[in-house]
Scaffold this active site. Sequence first.
Site, mmCIF file in Angstrom:
data_model
loop_
_atom_site.group_PDB
_atom_site.id
_atom_site.type_symbol
_atom_site.label_atom_id
_atom_site.label_comp_id
_atom_site.label_asym_id
_atom_site.label_seq_id
_atom_site.Cartn_x
_atom_site.Cartn_y
_atom_site.Cartn_z
ATOM 1 N N SER A 12 0.822 -1.201 0.000
ATOM 2 C CA SER A 12 0.000 0.000 0.000
ATOM 3 C C SER A 12 0.864 1.263 0.000
ATOM 4 O O SER A 12 1.636 1.481 -0.927
ATOM 5 C CB SER A 12 -0.949 -0.042 1.205
ATOM 6 O OG SER A 12 -1.946 0.922 1.098
ATOM 7 N N ASP A 69 -10.258 -5.261 -3.597
ATOM 8 C CA ASP A 69 -9.506 -4.457 -2.631
ATOM 9 C C ASP A 69 -10.409 -3.299 -2.218
ATOM 10 O O ASP A 69 -10.832 -2.508 -3.057
ATOM 11 C CB ASP A 69 -8.213 -3.947 -3.272
ATOM 12 C CG ASP A 69 -7.298 -3.212 -2.320
ATOM 13 O OD1 ASP A 69 -7.797 -2.596 -1.364
ATOM 14 O OD2 ASP A 69 -6.071 -3.239 -2.529
ATOM 15 N N HIS A 88 -7.091 -6.210 0.647
ATOM 16 C CA HIS A 88 -5.989 -5.256 0.553
ATOM 17 C C HIS A 88 -4.706 -5.734 1.246
ATOM 18 O O HIS A 88 -3.625 -5.684 0.662
ATOM 19 C CB HIS A 88 -6.412 -3.904 1.140
ATOM 20 C CG HIS A 88 -5.355 -2.860 1.049
ATOM 21 N ND1 HIS A 88 -4.857 -2.398 -0.154
ATOM 22 C CD2 HIS A 88 -4.658 -2.190 2.005
ATOM 23 C CE1 HIS A 88 -3.930 -1.487 0.063
ATOM 24 N NE2 HIS A 88 -3.785 -1.352 1.370
#
Length: 269
Positions: free
Chosen positions: A105, A206, A236
Site C-alpha cells: 500500500s 480491494d 488489501h
Amino acid sequence: MPATSEPTPTVLPGAEPFDFPGSGEHGRTGVLLVHGFTGTPMSMRPWGEHLAAEGFTVRGLLLPGHGTSWQDCNTSTHEQWTTAVERAFDELAATCDRVFVAGLSMGGTLATRLAEVRSGDVAGLLLVNPALFTRRLDAKLLPLIARLTGSWAPIASDIKKTGVAELAYPKLPTRAMLQLRALWALTRADLQRITVPVIVFRSVEDHVVEPANSEVLLASVSSSDTTEVVLRDSYHVATLDNDAPEIFERSAAWIRERTPAPERERTTP
C-alpha cells in the site's frame, strides 16, 4: 534551565521493526520491507520471515508516526517517511551487495519513490497493492474533513481470511492523510524515472486501494522488466491473507532470478 526533550512515544507490542540476518549464498542480497499507512511492521513480518528462511538479509522498518497512536501520525510528514525509508535502505546496503525494496500500500508508494530518486541503487521493486491515488468520494472532501476532525473511519484489516487482524490504528488520521496525498502526487509525477525490475501483486477485490493504481503504475514506469501477479483470494492486506504464501514464494523466486549466482560472481574461467 536546560530544555527538556519530548518523551519518545511507546511502540505498541507487536509493532516493532525487525532485522533478520542472511545466510548462505543469498546472504549478500538484502530486502527492505515497508508497511502501509496506519499499519506496522506486523503486516510484513511473515513475508520477512519467509525471505530470511530463503537466506536473504531482511529489514522491516517502522515508519515515523506509526505503531504508537493515530494522534502521533497526524504530526508526521511525508518527508519524514521518505527519509526513514532512505536511511533504512542505506543501512541495509552497507552490509549487502544489492537491496530490493518491497512495500504494501503506502509502503509501495514509498518504495516506488525511493526507486525514482535512487534509480541507480535499488535492485528491484516488489509491490503489493501499491497506492498512488484514490477515487473514493470522501477523499474529495478530505481537506474540509481534516480541518473539522483529526480522525476518520479506519482502513485497517481489509483481510478476507477469517480470524486474521492487522495491527494498525483504529482511526484514520486525517492530517497525515493529507501528507499521503502529497506523496502520491510526487510519486505519480516521476513514475517514468523507474527503470528497475518491478513485480506487482494486485488483489482483484480491494476495499482500500483501487486496482487501477497498479494499472497506472505498470503503464507509466520505464522498466523493461515488469511482472503482474493477480491475487484472487485476498483483499488489501494480502501479506496476511489467503494469497500470502503465493506472494512469499513468488517474490523469493523473483529475487533469485534477478540476483547473480555466487559461482558466476566469484569464479573466473
